[in-house]
Design a protein around this motif. Structure first.
Motif, PDB file in Angstrom:
ATOM      1  N   PRO A  49      38.526 -21.039  47.201  1.00 56.06           N
ATOM      2  CA  PRO A  49      37.251 -21.136  46.504  1.00 56.06           C
ATOM      3  C   PRO A  49      37.434 -21.495  45.038  1.00 56.06           C
ATOM      4  O   PRO A  49      38.495 -21.307  44.454  1.00 56.06           O
ATOM      5  CB  PRO A  49      36.650 -19.737  46.657  1.00 56.06           C
ATOM      6  N   GLY A  50      36.392 -22.025  44.478  1.00 52.22           N
ATOM      7  CA  GLY A  50      36.374 -22.359  43.058  1.00 52.22           C
ATOM      8  C   GLY A  50      34.971 -22.767  42.671  1.00 52.22           C
ATOM      9  O   GLY A  50      34.110 -22.954  43.526  1.00 52.22           O
ATOM     10  N   THR A  51      34.746 -22.894  41.389  1.00 51.07           N
ATOM     11  CA  THR A  51      33.405 -23.246  40.914  1.00 51.07           C
ATOM     12  C   THR A  51      33.401 -24.640  40.301  1.00 51.07           C
ATOM     13  O   THR A  51      34.410 -25.108  39.779  1.00 51.07           O
ATOM     14  CB  THR A  51      32.918 -22.245  39.843  1.00 51.07           C
ATOM     15  N   GLY A  60      26.253 -35.103  32.015  1.00 48.40           N
ATOM     16  CA  GLY A  60      26.642 -34.457  33.253  1.00 48.40           C
ATOM     17  C   GLY A  60      28.128 -34.147  33.345  1.00 48.40           C
ATOM     18  O   GLY A  60      28.684 -34.080  34.431  1.00 48.40           O
ATOM     19  N   TYR A  61      28.764 -33.971  32.218  1.00 46.32           N
ATOM     20  CA  TYR A  61      30.190 -33.653  32.196  1.00 46.32           C
ATOM     21  C   TYR A  61      30.424 -32.407  33.033  1.00 46.32           C
ATOM     22  O   TYR A  61      29.856 -31.363  32.783  1.00 46.32           O
ATOM     23  CB  TYR A  61      30.639 -33.419  30.748  1.00 46.32           C
ATOM     24  N   LEU A  62      31.218 -32.547  34.051  1.00 45.63           N
ATOM     25  CA  LEU A  62      31.425 -31.457  34.993  1.00 45.63           C
ATOM     26  C   LEU A  62      32.897 -31.107  35.097  1.00 45.63           C
ATOM     27  O   LEU A  62      33.770 -31.929  34.848  1.00 45.63           O
ATOM     28  CB  LEU A  62      30.933 -31.859  36.385  1.00 45.63           C
ATOM     29  N   ARG A  63      33.149 -29.890  35.538  1.00 46.45           N
ATOM     30  CA  ARG A  63      34.518 -29.450  35.778  1.00 46.45           C
ATOM     31  C   ARG A  63      34.567 -28.697  37.104  1.00 46.45           C
ATOM     32  O   ARG A  63      33.725 -27.859  37.376  1.00 46.45           O
ATOM     33  CB  ARG A  63      35.002 -28.560  34.635  1.00 46.45           C
ATOM     34  N   ASP A  64      35.571 -29.039  37.891  1.00 42.79           N
ATOM     35  CA  ASP A  64      35.837 -28.358  39.152  1.00 42.79           C
ATOM     36  C   ASP A  64      37.004 -27.415  38.892  1.00 42.79           C
ATOM     37  O   ASP A  64      37.986 -27.806  38.258  1.00 42.79           O
ATOM     38  CB  ASP A  64      36.217 -29.399  40.210  1.00 42.79           C
ATOM     39  N   GLU A  65      36.907 -26.179  39.327  1.00 48.43           N
ATOM     40  CA  GLU A  65      37.979 -25.214  39.112  1.00 48.43           C
ATOM     41  C   GLU A  65      38.430 -24.623  40.445  1.00 48.43           C
ATOM     42  O   GLU A  65      38.156 -23.469  40.750  1.00 48.43           O
ATOM     43  CB  GLU A  65      37.528 -24.120  38.139  1.00 48.43           C
ATOM     44  N   LYS A 108      44.808 -21.753  34.978  1.00 46.05           N
ATOM     45  CA  LYS A 108      44.345 -20.400  34.695  1.00 46.05           C
ATOM     46  C   LYS A 108      44.643 -19.540  35.910  1.00 46.05           C
ATOM     47  O   LYS A 108      44.806 -20.044  37.016  1.00 46.05           O
ATOM     48  CB  LYS A 108      42.835 -20.393  34.440  1.00 46.05           C
ATOM     49  N   ASN A 109      44.694 -18.252  35.711  1.00 45.68           N
ATOM     50  CA  ASN A 109      44.837 -17.295  36.812  1.00 45.68           C
ATOM     51  C   ASN A 109      46.038 -17.581  37.702  1.00 45.68           C
ATOM     52  O   ASN A 109      45.918 -17.633  38.917  1.00 45.68           O
ATOM     53  CB  ASN A 109      43.553 -17.262  37.671  1.00 45.68           C
ATOM     54  N   PRO A 133      41.904 -26.391  36.726  1.00 47.98           N
ATOM     55  CA  PRO A 133      40.660 -27.084  36.361  1.00 47.98           C
ATOM     56  C   PRO A 133      40.842 -28.596  36.404  1.00 47.98           C
ATOM     57  O   PRO A 133      41.837 -29.133  35.918  1.00 47.98           O
ATOM     58  CB  PRO A 133      40.400 -26.620  34.921  1.00 47.98           C
ATOM     59  N   LEU A 134      39.864 -29.280  37.011  1.00 47.00           N
ATOM     60  CA  LEU A 134      39.864 -30.735  37.067  1.00 47.00           C
ATOM     61  C   LEU A 134      38.566 -31.247  36.473  1.00 47.00           C
ATOM     62  O   LEU A 134      37.521 -30.630  36.649  1.00 47.00           O
ATOM     63  CB  LEU A 134      39.959 -31.216  38.521  1.00 47.00           C
TER      64      LEU A 134
END
Length: 137
Positions: A49-51, A60-65, A108-109, A133-134
């Motif tokens: 899982p990730g957010t 709309g700058y987004l980040r997938d984690e 992270k983590n 993070p991507l």
């Protein structure tokens, strides 16, 4: 409305690990049983899982984690420890790596390595988990 497609985090990580971990078979699917022993050491990547986070209204700058679960399979405890140590070093250096239309941020983590049970007494299996993070490029 424009749809935003994210790259596969598993393939992103496998490509990176293949580049930086010479002598380690990096994959997101274990090799067939008849090839398994000759491929050792192996790092198997599974996305957990990730957010996904939106940062601005304007672009709309987004980040997938994604959380990545990485299994290290080795012929013996020494090879497992060396491979896990190299894997952790590679993960901490992933920031800035670009592939599949994304760039990696700082990990992270990071957790592990820790032993994971396996049915074979002849294989050492360790686990590492990291959030990578991507962001789209």
């Amino acid at each position: 409305m424009e749809l935003v497609e994210w790259p596969d985090a598993e393939l992103f990580a496998v490509d990176y690990l293949t580049e930086v971990l010479e002598g380690v078979w990096s994959c997101n699917r274990l090799p067939p049983a008849e090839e398994f022993d000759v491929r050792l050491p192996i790092v198997d990547v599974t996305r957990g899982p990730g957010t996904r986070t939106g940062w601005t209204w304007s672009d709309g700058y987004l980040r997938d984690e994604p959380s990545l679960d990485l299994d290290v399979w080795a012929a013996d405890p020494e090879q497992g420890a060396r491979t896990a140590s190299r894997l952790i070093a590679a993960l901490t250096a992933i920031e800035g790596y670009r592939a599949h239309g994304a760039v990696a941020g700082r990990v992270k983590n990071l957790a592990g390595p820790s032993p994971r049970p396996d049915v074979s007494q002849n294989i050492t299996r360790l686990g590492v988990t990291a959030t990578v993070p991507l962001r789209l490029t």
